[in-house]
Enzyme design. Sequence first.
Site, short mmCIF file in Angstrom:
data_model
loop_
_atom_site.label_atom_id
_atom_site.label_comp_id
_atom_site.label_asym_id
_atom_site.label_seq_id
_atom_site.Cartn_x
_atom_site.Cartn_y
_atom_site.Cartn_z
N SER A 32 123.67 36.75 -4.83
CA SER A 32 124.01 36.27 -6.17
C SER A 32 122.70 36.14 -6.94
CB SER A 32 124.66 34.89 -6.05
OG SER A 32 124.76 34.25 -7.31
N TYR A 85 125.62 26.30 -2.53
CA TYR A 85 125.73 27.72 -2.88
C TYR A 85 124.35 28.35 -3.04
CZ TYR A 85 127.74 31.83 -5.28
OH TYR A 85 128.13 33.10 -5.65
P1 NAD Z 1 136.96 35.67 -4.84
O1 NAD Z 1 137.33 34.24 -4.73
O2 NAD Z 1 137.66 36.56 -5.83
O3 NAD Z 1 137.06 36.39 -3.42
C1 NAD Z 1 136.59 35.79 -2.27
C2 NAD Z 1 137.13 36.55 -1.09
O4 NAD Z 1 136.67 35.90 0.10
C3 NAD Z 1 138.65 36.54 -1.01
O5 NAD Z 1 139.10 37.77 -0.46
C4 NAD Z 1 138.93 35.40 -0.03
O6 NAD Z 1 140.18 35.51 0.64
C5 NAD Z 1 137.78 35.59 0.93
N1 NAD Z 1 137.48 34.41 1.72
C6 NAD Z 1 137.23 33.13 1.30
N2 NAD Z 1 137.04 32.33 2.37
C7 NAD Z 1 137.16 33.12 3.47
C8 NAD Z 1 137.09 32.87 4.85
N3 NAD Z 1 136.84 31.65 5.36
N4 NAD Z 1 137.29 33.91 5.70
C9 NAD Z 1 137.57 35.16 5.23
N5 NAD Z 1 137.66 35.45 3.92
C10 NAD Z 1 137.45 34.43 3.06
O7 NAD Z 1 135.38 35.65 -5.11
P2 NAD Z 1 134.37 36.74 -5.68
O8 NAD Z 1 133.91 36.25 -6.99
O9 NAD Z 1 134.92 38.11 -5.55
O10 NAD Z 1 133.17 36.52 -4.68
C11 NAD Z 1 132.81 37.45 -3.67
C12 NAD Z 1 131.35 37.24 -3.31
O11 NAD Z 1 130.54 37.50 -4.46
C13 NAD Z 1 131.02 35.81 -2.88
O12 NAD Z 1 130.08 35.83 -1.82
C14 NAD Z 1 130.39 35.21 -4.14
O13 NAD Z 1 129.51 34.17 -3.83
C15 NAD Z 1 129.67 36.41 -4.68
N6 NAD Z 1 129.34 36.32 -6.10
C16 NAD Z 1 130.31 36.15 -7.04
C17 NAD Z 1 129.95 36.09 -8.38
C18 NAD Z 1 130.96 35.93 -9.48
O14 NAD Z 1 130.55 35.74 -10.63
N7 NAD Z 1 132.25 36.03 -9.21
C19 NAD Z 1 128.61 36.17 -8.75
C20 NAD Z 1 127.65 36.32 -7.76
C21 NAD Z 1 128.02 36.40 -6.43
#
Ligand code: NAD
Length: 260
Positions: free
Chosen positions: A142, A155
């Site tokens: 991130s 985080y």
């Molecule tokens: P999201 O909530 O849409 O998806 C998260 C996914 O992780 C889902 O498929 C969920 O079922 C799965 N998950 C959660 N806990 C779990 C567990 N214990 N075991 C297995 N699967 C699990 O989130 P996202 O925004 O797509 O985030 C994905 C990644 O990207 C994360 O690591 C997040 O930190 C990172 N990220 C997101 C953003 C953003 O702006 N959305 C920015 C930077 C980084």
Amino acid sequence: MLKGKVAIVTGSTSGIGLGIAQELARLGSDIVLNGFGDASEIEKIRSDVQREHGVRALHDGADMSKGEAVRDLIEATIERFGRLDILVNNAGIQFTAPVDEFPPAKWQAIIDINLSAAFHGIATAVPQMRRQRWGRIVNIASAHGLVASTHKAAYVAAKHGLVGLTKVVGLETAGSGVTCNAVCPGWVRTPLVEKQISDIAADKHISQKQATNELLAEKQPSLDFVSPAQLGGAVAFLCSAAADQITGTAISVDGGWTAQ
Ligand code: NAD
């Protein structure tokens, strides 16, 4: 480009992980989806990926908060497909609170899912990738892997840790045909961010649209969201021959967030 390869994308039933899984499948890789959700929705995602891209796709519901389950996911994939080429450590959760009010259980859950899962997955995958003399590990960190914000102690700590882990694994696998890199997204409009937008709207008594504008204006100079498809493209690049010598680094896809 990825025909005959096998990829695991953790947390790919939603958001960024799903965008990455779709792009890797489009390029011909077989896919192991992972993540939680409604069983019939997950089955639809799985069968759509398989049908649209003509690859094998399966879902494994391993809980990334449990180290043994992560290790089993990797081992089961190698058993099922006979190989493992790409591991995308993407599953992640968020919780926000000032450090002195941060619930210890939330701290632990974030460290387990956002950081330790990647350690367990990498530790189990690397021997197989070394044997194949080819492997790609991509850790979805991130902007918060490079800089901090308030109220995100767990985080930011986990994501900085993930960038550090990326460097170590990049060094340890250098020259083996295996690379390990991090991708550092800025804001992406997924369920993880929708909740933060709703929190801003509730706190400040403003509309969702105003809260969205505030969220972007505070951090992301492009004033636009990164898309899951764009992140799929960044991961695909790291899996391409052009990236053979890119390892141990962190690539920002953040609309200018960390240039400030
Ligand atoms: P999201 O909530 O849409 O998806 C998260 C996914 O992780 C889902 O498929 C969920 O079922 C799965 N998950 C959660 N806990 C779990 C567990 N214990 N075991 C297995 N699967 C699990 O989130 P996202 O925004 O797509 O985030 C994905 C990644 O990207 C994360 O690591 C997040 O930190 C990172 N990220 C997101 C953003 C953003 O702006 N959305 C920015 C930077 C980084």
